[in-house]
Write a protein that holds these residues in place. Sequence first.
Motif, mmCIF file in Angstrom:
data_model
loop_
_atom_site.group_PDB
_atom_site.id
_atom_site.type_symbol
_atom_site.label_atom_id
_atom_site.label_comp_id
_atom_site.label_asym_id
_atom_site.label_seq_id
_atom_site.Cartn_x
_atom_site.Cartn_y
_atom_site.Cartn_z
ATOM 1 N N LEU A 131 -27.373 14.050 23.275
ATOM 2 C CA LEU A 131 -26.183 13.788 22.462
ATOM 3 C C LEU A 131 -26.629 13.575 21.016
ATOM 4 O O LEU A 131 -27.556 12.798 20.763
ATOM 5 C CB LEU A 131 -25.451 12.536 22.954
ATOM 6 N N TYR A 132 -25.985 14.258 20.107
ATOM 7 C CA TYR A 132 -26.408 14.254 18.709
ATOM 8 C C TYR A 132 -25.190 14.049 17.825
ATOM 9 O O TYR A 132 -24.204 14.788 17.945
ATOM 10 C CB TYR A 132 -27.085 15.593 18.413
ATOM 11 N N THR A 133 -25.243 13.043 16.958
ATOM 12 C CA THR A 133 -24.092 12.737 16.115
ATOM 13 C C THR A 133 -24.286 13.258 14.694
ATOM 14 O O THR A 133 -25.408 13.498 14.244
ATOM 15 C CB THR A 133 -23.846 11.215 16.028
ATOM 16 N N GLU A 134 -23.183 13.400 14.009
ATOM 17 C CA GLU A 134 -23.240 13.840 12.612
ATOM 18 C C GLU A 134 -24.011 12.839 11.763
ATOM 19 O O GLU A 134 -24.762 13.219 10.872
ATOM 20 C CB GLU A 134 -21.818 14.034 12.067
ATOM 21 N N LYS A 135 -23.867 11.555 12.038
ATOM 22 C CA LYS A 135 -24.608 10.545 11.276
ATOM 23 C C LYS A 135 -26.116 10.681 11.480
ATOM 24 O O LYS A 135 -26.888 10.586 10.530
ATOM 25 C CB LYS A 135 -24.160 9.136 11.656
ATOM 26 N N SER A 136 -26.543 10.927 12.718
ATOM 27 C CA SER A 136 -27.967 11.139 12.983
ATOM 28 C C SER A 136 -28.477 12.345 12.204
ATOM 29 O O SER A 136 -29.579 12.320 11.655
ATOM 30 C CB SER A 136 -28.223 11.364 14.473
ATOM 31 N N HIS A 137 -27.672 13.391 12.156
ATOM 32 C CA HIS A 137 -28.081 14.582 11.417
ATOM 33 C C HIS A 137 -28.109 14.300 9.911
ATOM 34 O O HIS A 137 -29.035 14.705 9.218
ATOM 35 C CB HIS A 137 -27.154 15.752 11.723
#
Length: 134
Positions: free
Chosen positions: A52-58
């Motif tokens: 799971l990958y969030t926009e904030k992490s990116h």
Amino acid sequence: MIFTSSHSESIKILEFLRSERASVYLVGDEDAELDFSSARRQFSERKIKIMLYTEKSHFDNRYQIDGVNYLIMYSLPERKEFYFEILKMLAKSENMACTALFSRLDKYRLLGIVGTELANFLLFSDETITEFIK
């Protein structure tokens, strides 16, 4: 990999997948048993099945994650350039596929990604995309 634009969406998906006993890791989860480098390695080795990958992490890290064969955009990113940056994670895959989920409420995000003509077609037409391309 499942991409979400908000952390709260990721938490809901994470809880559901864990209740189904899926092998899943949320990037940026401080409560995770694994650190990110270990999880990324295990994901590329197929030991972890779903990332799971969030926009904030990116936004914060611009990670490049290997081993992505299938990408689900659960929600479109607010920053249109992120759409293409995240799609590039599929580049090393032989059998790549991507599904982007959106509704009419996502019109302005979709406009930024695909342009006015295609966005209006995708949102309001009953035709298939192959008919649009012809």
